[in-house]
Structure formats: C-alpha cells, structure tokens
Design an enzyme around this catalytic site. Sequence first.
Site, PDB file in Angstrom:
ATOM      1  N   CYS A  12      54.857  -9.033  -1.346  1.00  0.00           N
ATOM      2  CA  CYS A  12      55.362 -10.330  -0.888  1.00  0.00           C
ATOM      3  C   CYS A  12      54.398 -10.928   0.135  1.00  0.00           C
ATOM      4  CB  CYS A  12      56.745 -10.152  -0.269  1.00  0.00           C
ATOM      5  SG  CYS A  12      57.374 -11.613   0.568  1.00  0.00           S
ATOM      6  N   CYS A  15      56.115 -12.017   3.351  1.00  0.00           N
ATOM      7  CA  CYS A  15      56.408 -10.874   4.221  1.00  0.00           C
ATOM      8  C   CYS A  15      55.144 -10.392   4.924  1.00  0.00           C
ATOM      9  CB  CYS A  15      57.014  -9.737   3.408  1.00  0.00           C
ATOM     10  SG  CYS A  15      58.582 -10.167   2.618  1.00  0.00           S
ATOM     11  N   ASP A 430      13.387 -17.789   8.286  1.00  0.00           N
ATOM     12  CA  ASP A 430      12.205 -17.026   8.659  1.00  0.00           C
ATOM     13  C   ASP A 430      11.207 -17.201   7.510  1.00  0.00           C
ATOM     14  OD1 ASP A 430      10.563 -15.042   9.943  1.00  0.00           O
ATOM     15  OD2 ASP A 430      11.304 -13.622   8.458  1.00  0.00           O
ATOM     16  N   ASP A 636      15.160 -11.532   7.230  1.00  0.00           N
ATOM     17  CA  ASP A 636      15.250 -10.221   6.588  1.00  0.00           C
ATOM     18  C   ASP A 636      14.877  -9.053   7.489  1.00  0.00           C
ATOM     19  OD1 ASP A 636      12.502 -10.810   6.697  1.00  0.00           O
ATOM     20  OD2 ASP A 636      12.107  -9.443   5.039  1.00  0.00           O
ATOM     21  N   ASP A 640      14.916 -10.413  13.341  1.00  0.00           N
ATOM     22  CA  ASP A 640      15.776 -11.561  13.077  1.00  0.00           C
ATOM     23  C   ASP A 640      17.217 -11.333  13.534  1.00  0.00           C
ATOM     24  OD1 ASP A 640      13.679 -12.967  11.814  1.00  0.00           O
ATOM     25  OD2 ASP A 640      14.046 -11.912   9.936  1.00  0.00           O
TER      26      ASP A 640
END
Length: 740
Positions: A12, A15, A430, A636, A640
């Site tokens: 539910c 709920c 980048d 990557d 970074d």
Amino acid sequence: MKNSYKLQGLGCANCAAKIERDINALAWVKSATVAFATTTLILEIDEAAAPDDIKQAVEAVVHRHEPDVQVVAVEKAAHGHAQKHTHDHEHDHGHSHDHDHGHDHGHSHGAAGGVKWKIIQLAAGAVLLAAGLLAEHVFAANEYIPPVIFVLAYLLLGAEILLRAGKNILRGKVFDEHFLMTVATIGAFAIGEFAEAAGVMLFYQTGEFFQDLAVRKSRASIAGLMDIRPDYANLKRDGDIVVVAPETVAIGDVIIVKPGEKIPLDGVVIEGDSMLDTAAITGESVPRRAAIGDRVLSGCVNQNGLLTVEVTQTFGESTASKILELTENAAAKKAPAEHFITSFARYYTPVVVGLAALLAVLPPLILQGQWTEWLGRALIFLVISCPCALVISIPLGYFGGIGGASRKGILVKGGNYLEALNHLDTVVFDKTGTLTKGVFRVTELQPANGFSSEELLQAAARAEAFSNHPIAQSVRKAYEAQGGVVEQESLSGYSEIAGKGVSVNFDGGIILAGNQKLLADAGIAIEEPSGKQNIGTKIDVAIGGVFAGRIVISDEIKPDSRAAIASLKAGGVRRVVMLTGDNAQTAEAVAAELGMDEVRSGLLPHEKAEEFERLQAQLQADSHGKKQKKIAFAGDGVNDAPVLAMADVGIAMGGLGSDAAIEAADVVLMTDEPMKLVQAIDMARFTKRIVWQNIIFALGVKIIFLVLGALGLANMWAAIFADVGVALLAILNAMRVMKR
C-alpha cells in the site's frame, strides 16, 4: 548512523507514506525514507538518543499501519556496503521477488493463498452478483432472496476490507481506502442499493487485483536490475577449484570464470581469451573482448572462452556491489513531485471526507431535499476520494526512470537528481578523459640549449619513471620505442608537485618535467621554440638547472564529443564550459573544435573549484530570482571529486575508475561516452513527462467525477473507475518509463 530495513509485504503506497511520516516524527530519528518501489526503509538516527532495540521501535510504527508487514534488517558487511539477510522467501541473489508470504496486506492481494485464490474469490463473487441480479427477476415476488444473495457476495468479496477497516479504526487510523470503501458500501446497503454495494466491492477488488499485478510487474523489472549480483565464485586453491561465496574472496586470489557465468569480482585476466557481455554494466549491446592483461568487471557475463582472473577488489568494493548499492538507495532520494504527493495525500483524503459529510447533511437541510439521494451522492464522493493513483504511480514513475537509465549504463543516485537533469542551464566539462580519450602519444620533441632530442626524451622518461599518469606513460612508451630503458634504482629524491610536474635526482643532477610554472618556480628561463608547434599538452624539461627543451603530447578527441555538445545546446542547455589544467593553446583549440561557449585553462585542482564557484554565482545572478536553474559538472578523475560534490548534478564519466569521483557524483556514466549524458537528460525528461501526465490525469479525472458525483450525475460504478481504474492506468503509464 544509517540503518536499512526491508518492509516485506508492503503493498500500500498510501500506508508507506504514513509509515514514513510517523517514523520521521520520532525524536531520535534524523531522517527516514520509505521507498515504496523497493519496499525499503532507510533510517538516519541519533545514536545518543536511540532506543536499545531500534528494530522493535520501527516495527511498532510499521505495524500500526500494516500489521502483517515483516520488518527485516538489512545487514551491513564489513566493507560498508549493504547486503540483505537471505531468507527462505528471498531469491539467492539477495533481492526480494515479493513471493507470496501467506499474509494479507490490504493492497497486496497476492497473499492468503496467492493469486489463484484471489481469482477464485473474484470469480465466485461475480457469480453470486450475477445470481442476485437474476434473482431480482426470477424471484420478483420474494423481496428477501435477492438481498440475501447480494449480502453473501458482498461478504465473500469484502470481509477482509471490513475487518481491516475495523482494526484501523480501533488503532485511530480512520482515513484510508478501507474505511472509505466500508462506509460507502454499508451506506449503499442502508439506502437499499444492495446490488450496487456488492458490485462496487467486486470492481474495487478486481481493480486492486490488477493494480497489484502491475505493481508486482514493476517491482520484478526493478529486481531484474539486481541480476548482476553473482551467486558464487570458482576459487582456485591448491590446484583445485572450490565454489565459494564472492564475499569470501580476497584481493590477489585467482578465480576461474567458465563460459556462460557471471564474473563475480573485479580483476585482471591472467590467462584465457573470451568475449564479454557487458550490457548489464555499461548498457553496451556489442560484446567486448577480454584477453590477458585486460581489466574485467563483476556483473559481466563470460560468453565463450575460459578465463583465469586475479581479483583486484573485494566483493564490497566491486563494480557489481557498487551498482547494487547505488540502485537500491536511489529510491530513497525523492524528487520534489514525490514529496508533494505525499503531503498532498495527507490532507486531501480528510478534506474530501469532510466535504462528503457536508454533502450528505447540508443540502437536505437547506434545500429540503431527500436524505437518501444526498447520502448516495456523499457515498459516491467518498469512493472517488482515494488518492491511490497518485501515491503509487509517482514513485514508480521515478524509479522506472532510474531503472531505465541503469539499463543504458547510466546510474542515477535518486529521483531528485533525475528531476534536476530537467533544469540544466550550464554544463561544465573536464577535458582529459572526459571530452578527449586520455590516450596520449608524443608527437613532437623540441630540444633547446644544445641538448639533443634523445637526451630530452631520456630525461623526461627518467622524471616520469614513477608516475602512473597517462601523460607520463606516453613519455616512457616513446622512450622505450627507441630502445631506451629507465633504471629506476639510479633515481632518487622523486617528488610530485601538485598541478605543476615532477622532480627527480639522477647522478646528483635534478631533472624537472612539467609545466611552465614548475620551471618558473625553480628560476629556470624557458626558451620558446620557433616555428609551427603541434597542438597538445606540453612538458617543459630542465636538466641540472638548464632548460633542455619541450615535449608535445597529443590527446585525441572522443568521436561523440562534438555531437554531445551540439545535442546539449539543441536540448536547451544555455552554456557549455570546459575547465582544464592543460595549457591555453591546447585547451582553446579543443574548445573551438567542439563548439564550447567558454574555456578556462591552466587550472590547478583548487583553481578549478574556484572557477566553478564563479560559474555558480554567475548563474544565480543571471536567474534574477526566477526558477532556480541547475549547473552540472562532468569529470572522470580524483581531482574532479571536489567539483563533482559542489555541482547541482555531479556526473562521473567512464564507469567506476575513480572511487572518489563515484562517491562525490550524483550520476555515473558507465562508459566514457559524452553522449551518455544526453541520453540521461532524455530519460529524465521522459520520466518527468510521464509523472506529470499521471498527476494531471489522476487529479483531473477525480475532480471531474467529484463534481459529477456531487451533482448526482455519477453512480457508484463511475466512482470505482475514478478510483481503481485511474490508479491502474497511471501505474501502467509509469511502467512505460522502464521500456524507454
């Protein structure tokens, strides 16, 4: 501290929202999120104030709303990644398939004998209803026989609803769908509409049955994403092959992967050659070859050859484990629309119940109308008011978007980030490894001050002897290609200067290799070479305090980078920016080729973060108090990670290569293709479109039928469509996202 629990049998959605609200109200709870799509509760608690038995406290709240739901703690392995308890009713992969558990959960009608029993129940109820309608004609003279048949049909179909409504009322939980259906149908009996009362219960139960099947199908699709979890590993031990649990394998162990098996742990191939199906990890449909020396990821399927793999990551740190964790936790980070619907449902049902009461009482008093007629309209009003269509379909829509993206090799850490991708104004990239391949090669040697090309390359190779950076590797490869060998034992005093380069001692002399800042700091004058220079990364080399020359290293632009930038702009991204530590000449050449709007070059890691902060401030100023636009950063590498964490949407590219970048990112692209970002935005927009279709459709239909019901133009059958029918259609619409 965070705790996770599986709420087994939770069917539910309304709920689930109430459980989340009540657990959040506990004094020792910092935050609690119930993900209906995965039936998972994620709890952040204050350890100092928490009770001794946290699970018992959670169960007390859960059982107030769903007495038959089982609360199962999710175990935390030593490595910190979540691993479920495995029970008899769970699949060996560790994810629940919501099999029948022998309990009834209101909305979860697969229990109490399973789907077959429910079909028999519905069929028998339909037969009794039809018999009652027939009896009205056959036994027209006997007014008692048809009502008795209708009551029998009603009790067969609705006994569980009546029982549940009674239990909830005793617990003080009144405004739910069981209460609404009970009041509406008993009220129908009270005004003599026996056939309508039984018919409404039949269609309500039928609608709920199909709605439950739709939710199960959606959850099964979600569970399908979890199939990358390996069942076992073939461990090579003392010349024998032993089948063990992947969690027990250590780094450095050797495993065997047979054709057709999943690779259980990340590692490096030390023997064998095969084709790998990587679709479950990267979304790529074309198999990839794996040979000696290649890195292989857990979750990929070995197609043909026999592979011997040396394990490089424990199971908790493996690719498959991280993907499982990211996908499971994604449902806990809700989009604004999900929070809105949860709050809306909390007030919507009581308000409509109040309006129904007024509709039953005021018109007869004021307009001198018939009490029976207005009571009937009020009952129809009650049936229509259930908010299930919204409460169920919205989270399923967002999780469908997350699941659909995962199939394409795009991991989104939450519905909030999926929503944020719809509002990107600025995307910052980048350069190296993100827009370019990060595969370097020496393209030019520019000796100076009487040094030869051979001496220049040799000095640079010595300086880069201990570095694993792709640029350093390209220098060493070029030197080795000329027959050179770097003897590391002859080197000493190696030092890496962040953002500038490296320094090493050779025969008492210092070799410097890096950018102009490195040599400038050492007080070494640089002689700019004359003539045309190749575009690329430049390494300036000094030997014994004298500038020895420059090495130019080129990096190739990825084939889809330009198309990705163009697609972003065509899709509404206003500004695309590149931040890089590379020199200005190379950066501007790459930016021009890709069609970037802005480029900032020669940046140290902290300068990259400062530049990103400037772009953020600029975006806020440009917004002029209007709807907040978002800024994303795609990178990557480890360097970074700070910027990824600062961004509204941090995007880590190239899979799980950098743990720091993955941890900081909000979206992980499993391959290093920039076009994956375009696909992620497309999925986000499609998901939002589906979600708003459901919101507008469900609310629109309910408002129309509420008005029609109040005016006496809608009967009970129409009311049932406005409730269960709309919920079913909304769920089916939400499931379209999974197939995108």
